[in-house]
Design a protein around this motif. Sequence first.
Motif, PDB file in Angstrom:
ATOM      1  N   VAL A 124       1.086  -1.094   0.231  1.00 53.34           N
ATOM      2  CA  VAL A 124       0.043   0.535  -0.042  1.00 53.34           C
ATOM      3  C   VAL A 124       0.898   1.229  -0.200  1.00 53.34           C
ATOM      4  O   VAL A 124       0.745   2.026  -0.819  1.00 53.34           O
ATOM      5  CB  VAL A 124      -1.235  -0.154   1.562  1.00 53.34           C
ATOM      6  N   THR A 125       2.376   1.077   1.106  1.00 54.22           N
ATOM      7  CA  THR A 125       3.202   2.512   0.522  1.00 54.22           C
ATOM      8  C   THR A 125       3.815   2.543  -0.387  1.00 54.22           C
ATOM      9  O   THR A 125       3.615   3.797  -0.529  1.00 54.22           O
ATOM     10  CB  THR A 125       3.679   1.842   2.227  1.00 54.22           C
ATOM     11  N   ALA A 126       3.922   1.285  -0.599  1.00 51.26           N
ATOM     12  CA  ALA A 126       4.970   1.355  -2.804  1.00 51.26           C
ATOM     13  C   ALA A 126       3.855   2.734  -3.304  1.00 51.26           C
ATOM     14  O   ALA A 126       4.581   3.352  -4.207  1.00 51.26           O
ATOM     15  CB  ALA A 126       5.443  -0.076  -2.851  1.00 51.26           C
ATOM     16  N   LEU A 127       2.732   1.389  -3.648  1.00 56.07           N
ATOM     17  CA  LEU A 127       1.490   2.347  -4.508  1.00 56.07           C
ATOM     18  C   LEU A 127       1.158   3.262  -3.895  1.00 56.07           C
ATOM     19  O   LEU A 127       1.437   4.440  -5.278  1.00 56.07           O
ATOM     20  CB  LEU A 127       0.344   1.480  -4.870  1.00 56.07           C
ATOM     21  N   ASN A 128       0.775   3.230  -2.887  1.00 49.76           N
ATOM     22  CA  ASN A 128       0.577   5.609  -2.855  1.00 49.76           C
ATOM     23  C   ASN A 128       1.800   6.331  -2.786  1.00 49.76           C
ATOM     24  O   ASN A 128       1.908   7.129  -3.122  1.00 49.76           O
ATOM     25  CB  ASN A 128       0.432   5.603  -0.820  1.00 49.76           C
ATOM     26  N   SER A 129       3.012   6.404  -2.848  1.00 55.36           N
ATOM     27  CA  SER A 129       4.406   7.033  -2.689  1.00 55.36           C
ATOM     28  C   SER A 129       4.550   6.719  -4.407  1.00 55.36           C
ATOM     29  O   SER A 129       5.478   8.037  -4.534  1.00 55.36           O
ATOM     30  CB  SER A 129       5.623   6.252  -2.635  1.00 55.36           C
ATOM     31  N   LEU A 130       3.555   6.348  -5.549  1.00 51.24           N
ATOM     32  CA  LEU A 130       4.052   6.215  -6.759  1.00 51.24           C
ATOM     33  C   LEU A 130       3.256   6.840  -7.355  1.00 51.24           C
ATOM     34  O   LEU A 130       1.987   7.078  -6.968  1.00 51.24           O
ATOM     35  CB  LEU A 130       3.959   4.201  -7.451  1.00 51.24           C
TER      36      LEU A 130
END
Lengths: 282, 266
Positions: A124-130
Motif C-alpha cells: 500500500v505504501t509503495a503504490l501510494n508513494s508512486l
Amino acid sequence: MPPVSVAAAAETGAVEARERHRKLARRQEQLRTTLWRLGVLVAFAGAWEGATRGGLINPFWVSGPSLIVADLWKAFTSGSVFLHIGVTLYEAFLGFVTGAVAGILSGFALARWDRLSRVLDPYVTALNSLPRVALAPLFILWFGIGVTSKVILAFSLVVFILLVNTYAGAKNVDQDLIIISRLLGANRRQLTVKVILPSSIPWIFAGLRLGLAYALIGAVVGEVIVAQAGLGFLISHSAGVFNTTGVFSALIILMVIAMLLNELMKATERKLLRWRPQIPGI
Amino acid sequence: MLSTPPAAFSRKIVVESLSHAFDIDGRSVPVLTDVSLEVAQGEFLAIVGPSGCGKSTLLNIVSGLFPPTTGRVTVDGVPVEGINPRIGYMFARDALLPWRTSLANVAFGPELAGEPADRREARARDLLRLTGLAGFEGSYPSQLSQGMRQRVSLARTLARNPDILLMDEPFGALDAQTKLVLEEEFLRIWERDRKTVIFVTHDLFEAIAMADRVAVFSARPGRIKSLVALDLPRPRSVTAGRFGPRFQDLYDRLWDDLRYEVVAAG
C-alpha cells in the motif's frame, strides 16, 4: 410591575441590543471583505488587460481578460463547451465514486483485520508513494484513448486517498469510546457499525474532499495526454494551435467547477457533521 | 481495623486474594497484591488511595474488562468472566459518543440490547429528567458543559438498570461547585434504590460524605490498608454533614492512614 422585573427587562433589552450590534458589526466586516476581494480581482484583471493593450506583453502568449470573456461567451452561447464539461465531469465522477467506495471498504477491511494490514502495508505504501499520474500512459495503452482510461486514472488517485484516510479514522477511534461501548454490551459488529464507523466519518469526509479534487486532476491529466473530448483535451488542443485564449477559458471553467464541487462537499459535510463543535472560519 | 458488612445483607461482590501485574516493556509491574473484599447488596463502598495504587484496575477487573493475574471475583456468587452489562461503569471522563445527542447517548445501552426505540427513548427521557437535564435531550456533547456531560454519562450508566455501579472518580474532573451539586444529586438518586456501589475517589471528603464503608489502599502495589465503616446517619447531605464532629473524627482517622501512603507513593 415590581421593580425587579423592570430591571430584568432592562437587562434583557441591553443584552439584545448588544447582540444586535454585534451582528451588524459582523455583517459590515463581511461586506468589507467581499469588497476587498472584488478589488483584488479587478486590480489583477485590469493590470493584465492594461499590460496586453499597452503593448507591455504580447497577448499572443498570455491572452487577456476581455479576449477570454469573449471566448467564454461564445463557447457557452454556441453550446460547444458543454460536451467537454460533460465528458470531464463524467470521468471524474465515475472515478471518484468507484475510487471512494473501494477506498473506504478496503480502509475498513485493513483496520478490521490486523494481519491483512500487516501483510499489505509495504505494498500500500509503495503504490501510494508512486505518483499515479505517471501511470497515465500505461492506462491509455491498456484502456484506450476514450473515457475508460481517464476513469481508471481518477480511480487510482482517489482510491488510495480514501483508503489511507478511512484506515487512519478507524484506527484513531477514542479508546474510551470503545471501552465504554463494550461495557454497555456492544458486540464486535455493533462496535464497528455504531462506534468505529461514525467516528471515522470526519476522516472519510476529509478524504472525500481531497479525493474529489484529485478525481478532477486524474480526468484532466488523462485528457491532456490524449483524448477526443473533455476540458483537458480542450486545453492541450488549444495550446497545440497556439490559442492561449482557449487554454485560459478552459482553465477558468475548471477552476469554477472545482470550487463549486468543493463548496457542495463542504455543505454536505456541515449537514452530516452537525455534532462537531463549530469552528469559525471553516 | 477490618470491619465486615452487616450480616443482614447478602454478599453481592466478593473479591478473593486478587493480585494483578501489568506487562510494561517486558517487565512485570505489580499493581495490586492480595486484595480481598466483600461488598454487600445495597452497600456503598468508597475506595481511596494514592495515584497509581490500582484502584481503577480493581474496578476494571470487577467489570470484567480483563481477568486478574491471580485470584478471583464473583458477583452474586458467579465468577466474573467477561463483561456483564448489568454492571454499570462510569469514568471521570464522560466518554460520550460525540455524534449522538444526549438522548441517543443515554439510550445507547438499551439500543445495544435490542430494546425497541420508543421504549428506550422514553426511558432515556426519564433518566435525563432524573439527572436534571430535561430540555437538553437534543443537545450534542460539544454543546454541553462538563457537568452536564457527566450528568448524561450518569444517566447512560443507569439506563441499563444495573444492580452494581462501578464509579471511577466520576466527579473528579469537575470544578468544586459543580462537583458538590452532582455528589448531592447522585446521593439522592442512590438513596432511592440503593444499588451496590464501588466508588473510587481521591477525595476523602467525598468518600466520607457518601459511603457506608471506606477502603484505604496502600501505595503501589495496592493492597487494602484499612477498611472503615462509617456510622453517619442517612439520608445524608454532602454539604451539611461535612462540619459535624463525627465527620471530623472519621476524616482524621482515615487521613492518618491515607497520608502515609500518599507520601510513600511520592
